[in-house]
Design an enzyme around this catalytic site. Structure first.
Site, PDB file in Angstrom:
ATOM      1  N   SER A 258      39.779   2.304   6.529  1.00  0.00           N
ATOM      2  CA  SER A 258      40.652   3.478   6.669  1.00  0.00           C
ATOM      3  C   SER A 258      40.334   4.160   7.995  1.00  0.00           C
ATOM      4  O   SER A 258      39.199   4.076   8.488  1.00  0.00           O
ATOM      5  CB  SER A 258      40.359   4.433   5.510  1.00  0.00           C
ATOM      6  OG  SER A 258      40.866   5.715   5.797  1.00  0.00           O
TER       7      SER A 258
ATOM      8  N   TYR B  74      33.004   9.084   1.485  1.00  0.00           N
ATOM      9  CA  TYR B  74      34.019   8.028   1.540  1.00  0.00           C
ATOM     10  C   TYR B  74      33.920   7.296   2.883  1.00  0.00           C
ATOM     11  O   TYR B  74      33.876   6.067   2.952  1.00  0.00           O
ATOM     12  CB  TYR B  74      35.395   8.675   1.357  1.00  0.00           C
ATOM     13  CG  TYR B  74      36.577   7.745   1.438  1.00  0.00           C
ATOM     14  CD1 TYR B  74      36.909   6.925   0.365  1.00  0.00           C
ATOM     15  CD2 TYR B  74      37.377   7.698   2.575  1.00  0.00           C
ATOM     16  CE1 TYR B  74      38.016   6.083   0.439  1.00  0.00           C
ATOM     17  CE2 TYR B  74      38.475   6.862   2.651  1.00  0.00           C
ATOM     18  CZ  TYR B  74      38.791   6.059   1.572  1.00  0.00           C
ATOM     19  OH  TYR B  74      39.876   5.226   1.655  1.00  0.00           O
TER      20      TYR B  74
END
Lengths: 248, 125
Positions: free
Chosen positions: A141, A154
């Site tokens: 990401s 994350y």
């Protein structure tokens, strides 16, 4: 015109019930590949089955919960033949400010997302080594590079996994196994779609392309990355975010 | 029989003639195996014999750590290594201990012993 060629057929899609994985599996079937989609819960299995209703014979399903040691062990035990490709979509969220996160949850998160996932990566690459052939694509990401507040853990897990995949490509390319990481930005699917809906307009103003990506656009890029033409992208990370991470 | 299969695997992996691979051949000192070769060797042994391979154990990777641990715990090195490497005979452990100064001790026969031991464990299970 670029024609995509593939050196193998069997493709393991970890996190196979997400929108991107379903889209990719559809493209794979059209290209003559055989996707094996993993699911964590019954709900995921149903999503896959519904998506492929009427063409169930074109895919395979496998249960895998990367947060469960037993499930990972069972999954590895049941892997009867090496996949030619692996695409890793697994990405459980963990949103918390670094200073306020519950420390035992943090440990669990890293233990499962990095520790147990590395066991899966290890098992798959060892199987690929028996054939001296394999291509792995990790779906990361843009948050790995530019996280928002609350995305520290994350992003750290994504970066840790990027490092593992990068090293697999570094260590095993000479044995026919290569890796690449894709860092997508905003996509009209799943978590990204929900986020965009909440702050529509404001969020997309940050994207030079001025729109989110469609799942099929991303899936097509993954198909290219899996193809023989893209093998030179090895042990590296590519960003697909419409220019988001290039701007201030 | 086991030795011949292990020999065959090493031959194919390292492109070395059979005559250069005996039970007494050192994997690092004689054949120059590197970490990537050991990984491939583990994968090949696993595929050929259908046994679980624990890389650190079969390749005696933690040997020096175990010797330090034995020293700290005041346990006889021979006894401690016997626990950590149950596939090695007492005689072989003695050889290993007296051979440490010259470099990595692992020999082809250690792989054969591991395969035999792991195969026995699998049957018993």
């Amino acid at each position: 015109m670029l024609t995509l060629e593939f050196s193998g057929r069997r493709a393991l899609l970890l996190g196979g019930s997400c929108t991107l994985a379903l889209e990719l599996a559809g493209l794979m079937i059209t290209a003559g590949l055989r996707p094996v989609l993993t699911y964590r819960r019954g709900q995921g299995r149903r999503l896959i089955e519904e998506y492929f209703a009427g063409r169930a014979e074109t895919i395979e399903l496998a249960h895998l919960d990367v947060a469960s040691e037993t499930s990972v062990a069972d999954f590895i035990h049941q892997m009867d033949q090496p996949p030619d490709y692996l695409v890793d979509f697994v990405h459980p969220d963990f949103e918390a400010l670094v200073a306020s996160a519950d420390s035992s949850s943090v440990r669990d998160y890293f233990n499962t997302q990095v520790g147990l996932r590395s066991t899966v990566i290890q098992a798959v690459t060892r199987q690929m080594l028996t054939r001296k052939r394999g291509r792995l694509v990790f779906i990361s990401s843009t948050a790995a590079q530019r996280p928002n507040a609350g995305q520290g853990f994350y992003a750290a897990a994504k970066q840790a996994l990027e490092a593992l995949y990068r090293n697999v490509g570094l260590e095993l390319a000479g044995r026919g196994i290569t890796t690449v990481t894709l860092r997508p930005g905003y996509i009209n699917a799943g978590r990204g779609e929900r986020y965009l809906e909440k702050g529509r307009g404001a969020v997309l103003k940050k994207v030079p392309l001025a729109r989110a990506l469609e799942p099929v656009e991303v899936a097509n890029v993954i198909m290219f990355l899996l193809s023989c033409s893209a093998t030179g992208f090895n042990a590296t990370e590519l960003t697909l975010d419409g220019g988001l991470s290039a701007s201030k | 029989m086991l030795f011949e299969k292990v020999q065959q695997i090493i031959m194919e992996l390292m492109d070395i003639p059979a005559k250069d691979i005996t039970q007494e051949t050192y994997l690092v000192r004689d054949l120059d195996l590197e970490s990537i070769d050991f990984l491939e060797l583990a994968v090949s042994l696993n595929a050929a014999f259908k046994i679980d391979i624990h890389d650190d154990t079969i390749f005696l990777r933690n040997l020096r750590l175990y010797l330090n641990e034995a020293l700290e715990k005041t346990i006889q090195p021979k006894e401690f290594l016997g626990r950590k490497y149950p596939f090695l005979s007492a005689e072989r452990i003695q050889q290993v201990l007296s051979d440490l100064e010259a470099g990595p001790v692992i020999k082809v026969k250690d792989l054969v012993s591991y395969v035999q031991w792991a195969g026995g464990k699998k049957k018993a299970a």
